[in-house]
Design an enzyme around this catalytic site. Sequence first.
Site, PDB file in Angstrom:
ATOM      1  CE  LYS A  68      -5.644  -3.969  -4.896  1.00 57.96           C
ATOM      2  NZ  LYS A  68      -4.974  -3.210  -5.947  1.00 57.96           N
TER       3      LYS A  68
ATOM      4  CE  LYS B 287      -3.907   2.059   2.480  1.00 54.53           C
ATOM      5  NZ  LYS B 287      -3.967   3.160   1.577  1.00 54.53           N
TER       6      LYS B 287
ATOM      7  CB  CYS C 234     -16.183  30.397  24.156  1.00 53.27           C
ATOM      8  SG  CYS C 234     -15.474  30.397  22.495  1.00 53.27           S
TER       9      CYS C 234
END
Length: 674
Positions: A292, A116, A410
């Site tokens: 695969k 990969k 906040c």
Amino acid sequence: MANDTQRIEQLRADINRHNRLYYVDASPQISDKAFDELLKELEALEAKHPELITPDSPTQRVGGEPIAGFNTVAHARPMLSIDNTYDRDDLNAWHQRVLKGLDIEASDVNYLAEPKIDGVAVNLRYENGQLTLATSRGDGQRGDDITQNVRTINAIPLKLHSEKDDIPAIVEVRGEIVIPDDEFVRINEQRAEAGEERYANPRNLTAGTLKQLDSKLVAQRRMLFFAHGIGEIEPDTFTLYSDFLQAIRQWGLPTNPLTQVCATIDDVWQTIEAFDAQRRKLQYGVDGVVVKVNDRQQQETLGVRSKSPRWCIAYKYAAEQATTKLLRVDWQVGKTGRLTPRATMEPVFLAGTTVQHATLHNYDEIERKDIHIGDTVVIEKAGEIIPQVISVNAEARDKSAKRIEPPTRCPSCDTEVLKIDEEVDYRCQNPECPAQLRERLIWFAGRDQMDIDGLGEKAIHQLADAGLINSFGDIFTLKDQREKLLELERMGERKVDNLLAGIETAKGRGLRRVLAGLGIRHIGSGGSLRLAQAFGDIDALLGADEDAIAEVEDIGPITAQSVHEFLHSDAGAHVIDELKAVGVDLTEPKLAKPEPSDDSPFAGKTVVITGTLEKFGRKELSTQLESLGAKVSGSVSKKTDLLIAGEKAGSKLDKAQSLGVEIWDEAKLIETLT
Ligand code: IVH
């Protein structure tokens, strides 16, 4: 002249052969210098006889005029992604699902194990052997036309060759483009010298390179290509995927030399272990193994889930870890007001980059892991990208270590934050909170949404600081602010041009991307695609009531309510008006309903499915029947023409029997469909 013509042909053949020896066979016969000399000689001769230049001559790889932006094109076949697994048990479980799905013994399946590669996927389209189109993966349905850039990559043949005359009229080859590590280092050093920012890793550099508007620049970077998939192919004569790889290799396309055919899942595991040792010696990044099913008929039978095929799985190697000291925790405001704790640590080198920040997810997580400021922490990169704190070394904690308190206000707008019962997160409730607005802009411009080139996180902060963007619509009027843009720090002509070109390109991405970008709750990339394709344009969607929205495939009632509420809220309506006014494309090609042929046994019939079916998923079967002309309904009534009843069918079966509706079992269904 005759001599020149001959020499030109000879040179082209030689250059192509050496390219092949280098990239496909990995056994170069001449030095880079000797190769450049052949190319120079060819250039000189072609300059003398411009009428002899052909589009597939190796000299035509140097890049052309810069372009204003990329066109998006639909893929002939979607470009899917792959499911990941991280351990052997999961791999075995996948193998069992394959056997079950195919109803076969272990000896009836062969696998292919491929590295990969940590690069960027492309689709290469060859028509009559000529490279006619190269596209990026994009959202899987549509990608950018990057042909001009891809043509500069020596590893990719402009023309396929075969002695056997066996090249299909149309063949699309998918694969990974990757910049090798040494080239990555070279380019980054060059950038550092020029005072430009370094790329974080080779994959970002590869992606950035393929998105360059100036292909001449792309031509200066050495890239590799490894084929790993099939797109459209006509005629299609390949039974095995490994046959396909072998054929395209003959035709001149590089495939990965490490790829192995494995007869059993234990062989696959051995290959995974063997690659792990080999991958570190490669000149490019491999982060796992893609396994695969080799037989393409079997692949087809297994089919795909929403985004990834069932016949393929990626085994990812475990992430590397590092130890460092936690210095500070800040609360970051997300696009919906959610506060996320972010750790700042002593910088440490991990899997290719220097890491200084990590996410701590939420306050529960901090308590669960018992993380204190001053602690020695173990970090790791999830998916090799985002650093995370895995654990703390509590024994190494000293007296100065400090507890982390939950947030009360906040950090951006100083409003009191709320924690809603049951939810883990603290939220800033102020809809006009500037930090939230910025996060929404960053999301909107992001890769999986509007994908605006040049408008990354930094640029958005810079533009918002300068008061140039306060809404989505503002982005698209930046072109009227060119002078102001040029006054900004680190914003040269070229950068401004790139940014404005990126914005123009994004304007045409279509409704699906816009919907994904608006940050509507419950709407992700799948939902936005379904909605966009079902309604075709924003006005049709605006005209739909909640029920009509809920009728769209994969859209449940909660999502439908959320979409409807957003579109008809003041803020939502305002955003849409703004985007319309600045000319953003709010349409999408409608998904054509397949035309059922009249002789289909399902044409015009109302079908109900009930009970458990062994061979079919409910959704896939519905889609299949609909494509054959059926209307699939959820409940049995007088209008029902046919009931398909699997195991454990209950009240629907009773009702159908009492109404005299035709009833099929699974065997009858299989017989009819095959
Ligand atoms: S096959 C449906 N094979 O990984 C299967 N992909 O995580 C499509 N990748 O988008 C891809 N090496 O960019 C395949 N040997 C390989 C691969 C590979 C790298 C990338 C590819 C894909 C991504 C999915």
